[in-house]
Design a protein around this motif. Sequence first.
Motif, short mmCIF file in Angstrom:
data_model
loop_
_atom_site.label_atom_id
_atom_site.label_comp_id
_atom_site.label_asym_id
_atom_site.label_seq_id
_atom_site.Cartn_x
_atom_site.Cartn_y
_atom_site.Cartn_z
N THR A 96 20.98 41.55 55.61
CA THR A 96 20.45 40.96 54.57
C THR A 96 19.41 39.88 54.92
OG1 THR A 96 22.74 41.42 53.36
CG2 THR A 96 21.45 39.69 52.43
N VAL A 97 19.90 39.29 55.79
CA VAL A 97 18.92 38.12 56.31
C VAL A 97 17.33 38.52 56.67
CG1 VAL A 97 18.41 36.29 57.93
CG2 VAL A 97 20.64 36.54 57.14
N ALA A 98 17.57 40.00 57.49
CA ALA A 98 16.34 40.46 57.85
C ALA A 98 15.60 41.00 56.61
CB ALA A 98 16.65 41.61 58.60
N SER A 99 16.15 41.37 55.35
CA SER A 99 15.44 41.88 54.37
C SER A 99 14.57 40.65 53.61
CB SER A 99 16.30 42.45 53.38
OG SER A 99 17.32 42.17 53.17
N TYR A 100 15.42 39.71 53.50
CA TYR A 100 14.73 38.12 53.07
C TYR A 100 13.59 38.05 53.76
CZ TYR A 100 17.99 37.25 49.14
OH TYR A 100 18.59 37.76 47.81
N VAL A 101 13.73 38.10 55.17
CA VAL A 101 12.56 37.83 56.19
C VAL A 101 11.41 38.40 55.68
CG1 VAL A 101 11.85 37.60 58.53
CG2 VAL A 101 14.09 36.67 57.79
N ARG A 102 11.80 39.98 55.54
CA ARG A 102 10.55 40.94 55.18
C ARG A 102 9.89 40.21 53.86
NH1 ARG A 102 13.94 44.64 56.91
NH2 ARG A 102 14.72 45.15 54.98
N VAL A 103 10.61 40.02 52.98
CA VAL A 103 9.93 39.52 51.74
C VAL A 103 9.11 38.51 51.98
CG1 VAL A 103 10.72 38.74 49.57
CG2 VAL A 103 12.14 40.65 49.99
N TRP A 104 9.64 37.39 52.72
CA TRP A 104 9.19 36.05 52.96
C TRP A 104 7.74 36.67 53.45
CZ3 TRP A 104 6.63 32.89 56.20
CH2 TRP A 104 6.41 31.72 55.87
N GLU B 152 9.57 29.59 46.51
CA GLU B 152 9.89 29.06 45.18
C GLU B 152 8.82 29.62 44.34
OE1 GLU B 152 12.55 27.89 44.17
OE2 GLU B 152 13.50 26.74 45.54
N GLU B 153 9.16 30.05 43.22
CA GLU B 153 8.18 30.74 42.18
C GLU B 153 8.17 29.97 41.09
OE1 GLU B 153 11.74 32.30 40.08
OE2 GLU B 153 11.13 31.42 42.22
N SER B 154 8.72 29.07 40.78
CA SER B 154 8.78 28.33 39.55
C SER B 154 9.03 27.17 39.60
CB SER B 154 9.94 28.81 38.59
OG SER B 154 11.27 28.82 38.91
N VAL B 155 9.40 26.32 40.71
CA VAL B 155 9.47 24.83 40.86
C VAL B 155 8.88 24.66 42.34
CG1 VAL B 155 11.57 24.50 39.56
CG2 VAL B 155 11.88 24.98 41.98
N VAL B 156 8.96 23.30 42.33
CA VAL B 156 8.16 22.87 43.75
C VAL B 156 9.51 22.69 44.52
CG1 VAL B 156 7.35 20.71 44.87
CG2 VAL B 156 6.41 21.52 42.90
N PRO B 157 9.49 23.27 45.63
CA PRO B 157 10.64 23.09 46.58
C PRO B 157 11.52 21.88 46.81
CG PRO B 157 8.94 24.38 47.94
CD PRO B 157 8.29 23.60 46.70
N GLY B 158 12.75 21.88 46.85
CA GLY B 158 13.48 20.50 46.69
C GLY B 158 12.93 19.61 47.79
N MET B 159 12.71 20.15 49.06
CA MET B 159 12.31 19.31 50.21
C MET B 159 11.00 18.54 49.86
SD MET B 159 14.63 19.86 52.89
CE MET B 159 13.79 19.62 54.31
N PRO C 278 6.63 41.84 43.96
CA PRO C 278 6.66 40.91 42.99
C PRO C 278 7.25 39.50 43.44
CG PRO C 278 7.88 43.12 42.36
CD PRO C 278 7.70 43.05 43.73
N ALA C 279 6.75 38.41 42.66
CA ALA C 279 7.04 37.23 42.85
C ALA C 279 8.40 36.79 41.95
CB ALA C 279 6.07 36.31 42.50
N ALA C 280 9.62 37.25 42.86
CA ALA C 280 10.82 37.06 42.04
C ALA C 280 11.61 35.78 42.72
CB ALA C 280 11.82 38.24 42.48
N ASN C 281 13.02 35.53 42.54
CA ASN C 281 13.52 34.74 42.63
C ASN C 281 13.50 33.94 44.08
OD1 ASN C 281 14.99 36.90 43.58
ND2 ASN C 281 16.79 35.72 43.91
N GLY C 282 13.45 32.56 43.95
CA GLY C 282 13.34 31.83 45.16
C GLY C 282 14.64 31.85 46.01
N VAL D 267 4.88 28.38 47.85
CA VAL D 267 4.97 28.30 46.40
C VAL D 267 4.10 29.10 45.66
CG1 VAL D 267 5.12 26.30 44.60
CG2 VAL D 267 5.49 25.88 46.95
N TRP D 268 4.28 29.61 44.38
CA TRP D 268 3.51 30.23 43.78
C TRP D 268 2.97 29.41 42.88
CZ3 TRP D 268 5.05 34.03 38.76
CH2 TRP D 268 3.92 35.31 39.06
N GLU D 269 1.67 29.67 42.47
CA GLU D 269 0.77 28.62 41.69
C GLU D 269 1.36 28.27 40.35
OE1 GLU D 269 -3.51 28.14 39.65
OE2 GLU D 269 -3.46 29.80 41.21
#
Length: 288
Positions: free
Chosen positions: A248-256, A118-125, A219-223, A174-176
């Motif tokens: 697609t899942v693999a590319s998100y894992v790479r971003v993470w 999450e780049e703009s809010v605290v994670p829901g959990m 870049p710190a893009a969308n959560g 989480v982004w600061e």
Amino acid sequence: MSTDYQQAREALGLRLRELRLTAAGDGLTGTQLAQRLGWPHSKVYKLEGGRQTATRDDLRAWAEAVGQPGAFEELAARLKGFESHIRSWRRQLAAGHRPVQDTWNVAVDRARTIHAWEESVVPGMLQTADYARHIFLRYANLYGTTRDTDEAVRSRMERQAWLYQGGRRLHALVWEAALHALVCPPAVLVAQLDRLTGTIGMDTVELGVIPLGASLKVPAANGFWILDRQVVVAEDWHAELWLDDAETVASYVRVWEALRESAVYGVDAQNVISEARRHVNSRHRGHH
């Protein structure tokens, strides 16, 4: 069931009907096709009417029965397309936030491992009830949707029970910036930051904070959230995307993984949170 999903089912049904009507000769009636396939007559009409979801085997059998085995790949691609749902917020939130939270709870409950960014809010959990309430109100105002805020908050809080079950692991980044974002009154944010500090050291949570000054690989893009490395749920302004194809899942894992390299953990993460807390307090002391 989301309207987008239903529309995709109906579109697939129309394509199946077209294939039946253009089968070699003068096409086939539903009854003839059902006989060829050894299916009940009703199944043909349910599939064509978008009232039943076809399996890959159904599609392969249909393509062969109408004499167009080559059409199977196209039909399978359509099926795959609506396994990746685009759940539009306007439609999803028509009945309020609670049903969306409930859907999430079912998905989360099945998962053993969650990777969140999450780049703009605290994670829901990891949200407090007060912080969650303000987030829901912001979105209800934005989309002009039903305000069932208390029920939505309760549902989100129920989800946090996951954190207290053995064998589960939440890897949250989480982004600061999210620690400073006043999407709620300052006092609510301070309490939220205290709650975050409390999660550091929990055996089911690994919390990484990416400092604003950190060097970033991407870049710190969308959560987004990755459930068991099987499904990605990404949020955009128009929709929530549920993506489950392996590439697609693999590319998100790479971003993470790339983001993770910029994060700090443990005492260093606590220091970033404490600094944000001091900053919020000093900025807003005059407002209390």
